[in-house]
Design an enzyme around this catalytic site. Structure first.
Site, short mmCIF file in Angstrom:
data_model
loop_
_atom_site.label_atom_id
_atom_site.label_comp_id
_atom_site.label_asym_id
_atom_site.label_seq_id
_atom_site.Cartn_x
_atom_site.Cartn_y
_atom_site.Cartn_z
N GLY A 46 25.37 -95.25 2.68
CA GLY A 46 27.25 -94.90 2.70
C GLY A 46 26.21 -93.78 1.54
N GLN A 51 27.31 -87.07 -4.66
CA GLN A 51 26.51 -87.80 -5.33
C GLN A 51 25.20 -87.37 -5.10
OE1 GLN A 51 27.18 -91.60 -2.82
NE2 GLN A 51 25.50 -92.45 -4.53
N CYS A 92 25.45 -98.96 -5.80
CA CYS A 92 25.17 -97.99 -5.96
C CYS A 92 24.45 -97.16 -5.83
CB CYS A 92 26.10 -96.85 -5.91
SG CYS A 92 26.87 -95.71 -6.09
N LEU A 93 23.72 -96.05 -5.07
CA LEU A 93 22.93 -95.33 -5.06
C LEU A 93 22.78 -94.84 -6.07
CD1 LEU A 93 21.85 -94.19 -1.48
CD2 LEU A 93 20.52 -95.96 -2.27
N HIS A 134 34.65 -97.01 -0.50
CA HIS A 134 33.01 -97.08 -1.87
C HIS A 134 33.31 -95.83 -1.88
CE1 HIS A 134 29.73 -98.28 -4.04
NE2 HIS A 134 29.45 -96.70 -3.56
N GLU A 135 32.78 -95.06 -0.23
CA GLU A 135 32.47 -93.77 -1.30
C GLU A 135 33.67 -92.47 -0.53
OE1 GLU A 135 29.04 -93.48 -0.57
OE2 GLU A 135 29.02 -95.53 0.51
N HIS A 138 34.13 -92.50 -4.29
CA HIS A 138 33.25 -90.77 -4.92
C HIS A 138 34.45 -89.95 -4.49
CE1 HIS A 138 29.61 -93.58 -5.83
NE2 HIS A 138 29.26 -93.83 -4.86
ZN LIG Z 1 28.04 -95.22 -4.14
#
Ligand SMILES: [Zn+2]
Length: 166
Positions: A46, A51, A92-93, A134-135, A138
Site C-alpha cells: 500500500g 509518502q 512501512c516504506l 494504515h494508508e 497516512h
Molecule cells: Zn506506511
C-alpha cells in the site's frame, strides 16, 4: 509511468494531513498510477500520497492475492464503519528497517472514488483492511508507530535510528 521517491520518517510531510480532492483529473490519475508503480517497485502492499510528497487524499493498495496483481486506487477514502480488532505485524516504506504489532479493526467499510469518478463503498477484512487503515492514517498524518504504546514507540524509534544510521 515513473518510480517516485519515498519520503522517510521524520519528514514533516508524513505528519501533515492531506487535502480532499474536489475533482479527479488526468494529472491525478497519472499520479495515482505512478504511486502504484512505486509501490510495486519497492514491494509494498500500500502507499499513500503523503509518502511521495503530495498532500492529496489518494491511496493505492494491492495485497496480490494468489500472487496476481489486483490494484486498488481510491481517492478521498473514508472509513465509515469498523468492527472487532486484532493485532497484526506492520511495516512501512517510510519507516524502513523496523516493524511492530499494531492493534486495528478487523473489518472495515471504506468509501471513496475510483479513478473513473465512480463512488464506491466496499467492505473489507484481513490484510486489505489492515493496509487501508494504515494508508488512510497516512492521509491524516499518522504513522503506525504512533499506534503503539509509548515505551514500545520509544524502542522502535531507537531501533529505527540505529538501523538507518541517523
Ligand atoms: Zn506506511
Amino acid at each position: 509511468m515513473a518510480i517516485l521517491k519515498i519520503k522517510k520518517y521524520p519528514d514533516k510531510i508524513l505528519k501533515t494531513k492531506a487535502e480532499k480532492i474536489p475533482r479527479i483529473d488526468s494529472k491525478l490519475i497519472k499520479l495515482s498510477e505512478d504511486m502504484l508503480e512505486t509501490m510495486y517497485f519497492f514491494n509494498g502492499v500500500g502507499l499513500a500520497a503523503n509518502q511521495i510528497g503530495e498532500l492529496k487524499r489518494i491511496v493505492v493498495a494491492d495485497i496480490r492475492p494468489n500472487g496476481k496483481k489486483k490494484p486498488l486506487i481510491l481517492f478521498n477514502p473514508e472509513i465509515s464503519a469498523s468492527a472487532n480488532s486484532c493485532y497484526m505485524e506492520e511495516g512501512c516504506l517510510s519507516v524502513p528497517g523496523i516493524s511492530a504489532k499494531v492493534k486495528r479493526a478487523k473489518k472495515i467499510t471504506v468509501s471513496g472514488m475510483m479513478p473513473d469518478g465512480k463512488e464506491v463503498k466496499i467492505e473489507v477484512d484481513g490484510l486489505l483492511s489492515r493496509v487501508l487503515q494504515h494508508e488512510i492514517d497516512h492521509l491524516d498524518g499518522i504513522l503506525y508507530i504512533e499506534r503503539v504504546n509509548a515505551i514500545k514507540r520509544w524502542k522502535l524509534k531507537k531501533e529505527y535510528s540505529k538501523v538507518n544510521n541517523l
